[in-house]
Design a protein around this motif. Sequence first.
Motif, PDB file in Angstrom:
ATOM      1  N   LYS A  20       0.541   3.922  13.013  1.00 56.82           N
ATOM      2  CA  LYS A  20      -0.334   4.920  13.628  1.00 56.82           C
ATOM      3  C   LYS A  20       0.397   6.256  13.793  1.00 56.82           C
ATOM      4  CE  LYS A  20      -3.417   5.295  17.669  1.00 56.82           C
ATOM      5  NZ  LYS A  20      -2.791   6.381  18.454  1.00 56.82           N
ATOM      6  N   LYS A  21       1.684   6.204  14.094  1.00 55.90           N
ATOM      7  CA  LYS A  21       2.464   7.431  14.266  1.00 55.90           C
ATOM      8  C   LYS A  21       2.759   8.128  12.942  1.00 55.90           C
ATOM      9  CE  LYS A  21       4.914   6.225  18.548  1.00 55.90           C
ATOM     10  NZ  LYS A  21       6.245   5.931  19.149  1.00 55.90           N
ATOM     11  N   GLN A  22       2.939   7.347  11.887  1.00 48.57           N
ATOM     12  CA  GLN A  22       3.420   7.902  10.630  1.00 48.57           C
ATOM     13  C   GLN A  22       2.319   8.293   9.647  1.00 48.57           C
ATOM     14  OE1 GLN A  22       6.967   5.798   8.909  1.00 48.57           O
ATOM     15  NE2 GLN A  22       6.544   4.329  10.554  1.00 48.57           N
ATOM     16  N   TYR A  23       1.132   7.679   9.781  1.00 42.83           N
ATOM     17  CA  TYR A  23       0.089   7.868   8.773  1.00 42.83           C
ATOM     18  C   TYR A  23      -1.249   8.176   9.442  1.00 42.83           C
ATOM     19  CZ  TYR A  23       3.590   5.604   5.839  1.00 42.83           C
ATOM     20  OH  TYR A  23       4.753   5.294   5.184  1.00 42.83           O
ATOM     21  N   LYS A  24      -2.197   8.578   8.626  1.00 43.79           N
ATOM     22  CA  LYS A  24      -3.549   8.799   9.116  1.00 43.79           C
ATOM     23  C   LYS A  24      -4.232   7.448   9.242  1.00 43.79           C
ATOM     24  CE  LYS A  24      -7.619  11.684   8.289  1.00 43.79           C
ATOM     25  NZ  LYS A  24      -8.217  12.706   7.385  1.00 43.79           N
ATOM     26  N   CYS A  25      -4.650   7.087  10.440  1.00 44.06           N
ATOM     27  CA  CYS A  25      -5.191   5.748  10.693  1.00 44.06           C
ATOM     28  C   CYS A  25      -6.510   5.821  11.455  1.00 44.06           C
ATOM     29  CB  CYS A  25      -4.205   4.910  11.506  1.00 44.06           C
ATOM     30  SG  CYS A  25      -2.669   4.508  10.655  1.00 44.06           S
ATOM     31  N   PHE A  26      -7.369   4.856  11.155  1.00 48.18           N
ATOM     32  CA  PHE A  26      -8.627   4.688  11.864  1.00 48.18           C
ATOM     33  C   PHE A  26      -8.699   3.227  12.316  1.00 48.18           C
ATOM     34  CE2 PHE A  26      -9.098   7.965   8.680  1.00 48.18           C
ATOM     35  CZ  PHE A  26      -9.699   9.012   9.368  1.00 48.18           C
TER      36      PHE A  26
ATOM     37  N   ALA B 172       0.827  -1.208   0.000  1.00 44.63           N
ATOM     38  CA  ALA B 172       0.000   0.000   0.000  1.00 44.63           C
ATOM     39  C   ALA B 172       0.863   1.261   0.000  1.00 44.63           C
ATOM     40  CB  ALA B 172      -0.932  -0.007   1.209  1.00 44.63           C
ATOM     41  N   ILE B 173       1.888   1.276   0.832  1.00 47.18           N
ATOM     42  CA  ILE B 173       2.745   2.460   0.931  1.00 47.18           C
ATOM     43  C   ILE B 173       3.476   2.705  -0.385  1.00 47.18           C
ATOM     44  CG2 ILE B 173       4.799   3.381   2.078  1.00 47.18           C
ATOM     45  CD1 ILE B 173       3.739   1.892   4.639  1.00 47.18           C
ATOM     46  N   ASN B 174       3.895   1.644  -1.058  1.00 50.13           N
ATOM     47  CA  ASN B 174       4.560   1.790  -2.357  1.00 50.13           C
ATOM     48  C   ASN B 174       3.642   2.385  -3.418  1.00 50.13           C
ATOM     49  OD1 ASN B 174       7.031   0.829  -1.479  1.00 50.13           O
ATOM     50  ND2 ASN B 174       6.596  -1.294  -2.055  1.00 50.13           N
ATOM     51  N   LEU B 175       2.326   2.281  -3.199  1.00 53.28           N
ATOM     52  CA  LEU B 175       1.346   2.903  -4.102  1.00 53.28           C
ATOM     53  C   LEU B 175       1.083   4.362  -3.728  1.00 53.28           C
ATOM     54  CD1 LEU B 175      -1.348   0.071  -4.491  1.00 53.28           C
ATOM     55  CD2 LEU B 175       0.402   0.750  -6.148  1.00 53.28           C
ATOM     56  N   GLY B 176       1.719   4.819  -2.666  1.00 51.09           N
ATOM     57  CA  GLY B 176       1.517   6.185  -2.219  1.00 51.09           C
ATOM     58  C   GLY B 176       0.359   6.357  -1.254  1.00 51.09           C
ATOM     59  N   ILE B 177      -0.194   5.259  -0.776  1.00 46.56           N
ATOM     60  CA  ILE B 177      -1.315   5.328   0.167  1.00 46.56           C
ATOM     61  C   ILE B 177      -0.808   5.791   1.530  1.00 46.56           C
ATOM     62  CG2 ILE B 177      -3.008   3.940   1.426  1.00 46.56           C
ATOM     63  CD1 ILE B 177      -3.315   2.255  -1.117  1.00 46.56           C
ATOM     64  N   ASP B 178      -1.491   6.785   2.107  1.00 50.24           N
ATOM     65  CA  ASP B 178      -1.093   7.290   3.417  1.00 50.24           C
ATOM     66  C   ASP B 178      -2.263   7.354   4.408  1.00 50.24           C
ATOM     67  OD1 ASP B 178      -2.538   9.396   2.421  1.00 50.24           O
ATOM     68  OD2 ASP B 178      -0.896  10.853   2.464  1.00 50.24           O
ATOM     69  N   THR B 179      -3.358   6.668   4.067  1.00 51.40           N
ATOM     70  CA  THR B 179      -4.509   6.573   4.956  1.00 51.40           C
ATOM     71  C   THR B 179      -4.886   5.107   5.112  1.00 51.40           C
ATOM     72  OG1 THR B 179      -5.319   8.730   4.199  1.00 51.40           O
ATOM     73  CG2 THR B 179      -6.878   7.323   5.381  1.00 51.40           C
ATOM     74  N   PHE B 180      -5.070   4.673   6.361  1.00 48.97           N
ATOM     75  CA  PHE B 180      -5.314   3.261   6.641  1.00 48.97           C
ATOM     76  C   PHE B 180      -6.507   3.104   7.570  1.00 48.97           C
ATOM     77  CE2 PHE B 180      -0.922   3.688   5.482  1.00 48.97           C
ATOM     78  CZ  PHE B 180      -0.666   2.574   4.695  1.00 48.97           C
ATOM     79  N   ILE B 181      -7.331   2.103   7.269  1.00 45.32           N
ATOM     80  CA  ILE B 181      -8.447   1.712   8.127  1.00 45.32           C
ATOM     81  C   ILE B 181      -8.196   0.286   8.603  1.00 45.32           C
ATOM     82  CG2 ILE B 181     -10.906   1.160   8.190  1.00 45.32           C
ATOM     83  CD1 ILE B 181     -11.346   3.416   6.165  1.00 45.32           C
ATOM     84  N   PHE B 182      -8.267   0.077   9.917  1.00 46.90           N
ATOM     85  CA  PHE B 182      -8.049  -1.238  10.506  1.00 46.90           C
ATOM     86  C   PHE B 182      -9.329  -1.689  11.205  1.00 46.90           C
ATOM     87  CE2 PHE B 182      -3.864   0.705  10.227  1.00 46.90           C
ATOM     88  CZ  PHE B 182      -3.079  -0.324   9.706  1.00 46.90           C
TER      89      PHE B 182
END
Length: 289
Positions: free
Chosen positions: A56-62, A24-34
Amino acid sequence: MLKIAVLSDIHGNYPALQKCLDYAINLGIDTFIFLGDYVGELAYPQKTMDILYSVKKQYKCFFVRGNKEDYWINYEKEPTGWKEYDSTTGCLYYTYQNLTENDLQFFKSLSIKEELTFGSLLPITICHGSPRKISEKLLPDNENTYFIMENNSTDYILCGHTHRQGKIVHNEKIVLNAGSVGVPLHSNGKAQFMILCGLQGSWDYEFVSLEYDIENVIADLHSSGLSRKAPYWCKVSENLLRTGKLSHRAVLERAMTLCKDKFGECNWPNVPEECWEQAVKELIYGHLP
């Protein structure tokens, strides 16, 4: 275009989690839902938690809570019934013993559902099982699922829990199940997650399946000692990791049936190892008595 990675049911499979995150990060994704069930089943749970805290520290996460998180929270309140060297509860006990106070506080902070809005895109509901109940399954071609969809406040529900990727459409409302990162069913041993794509006010999606080092995860079951603490449970885990077939629940139900047939009754978690052994022989190895 907004892209969001949606991950559910990691169950302590940290190599699979890292593989999905890297993709996901290699695709440029910076938002994650868990969507819950972060640990349980597999070895070294702290490695999974460390990865989650780092993301959680590095990206926008839910995050939302899964039924496994409820297990740990409830056991802290009433620590009875679980024991080592027991196929029924040994894995639960092992995982709990490897959680920190910080982990438990994090789990307690999570709700069972969230409603999220991203700009002008349609709002979405995120949950583990269903928006109503943490362990409720949203199944296709099911009237209860349709009822929940009709009465949900958003048109989109993102969920996990069944360990199967899929889409359900009913009256222009949509359920998207991200599958399972850690122990998916019917995935040919591949880790699963979903990419949610938002464009021009609406959502699209992509189901992703990735190969990773399954044998390393299985080796961890043995090096950690977990395969001794929950012997037949771990045999089911090995089979599920390699084949994507036969859930723990299916084997547990067979073991409990064998227990009832032999002893007249069977109440969880008191399932004898001999019944687990027979259930594994029948369902995994095909050896009937």
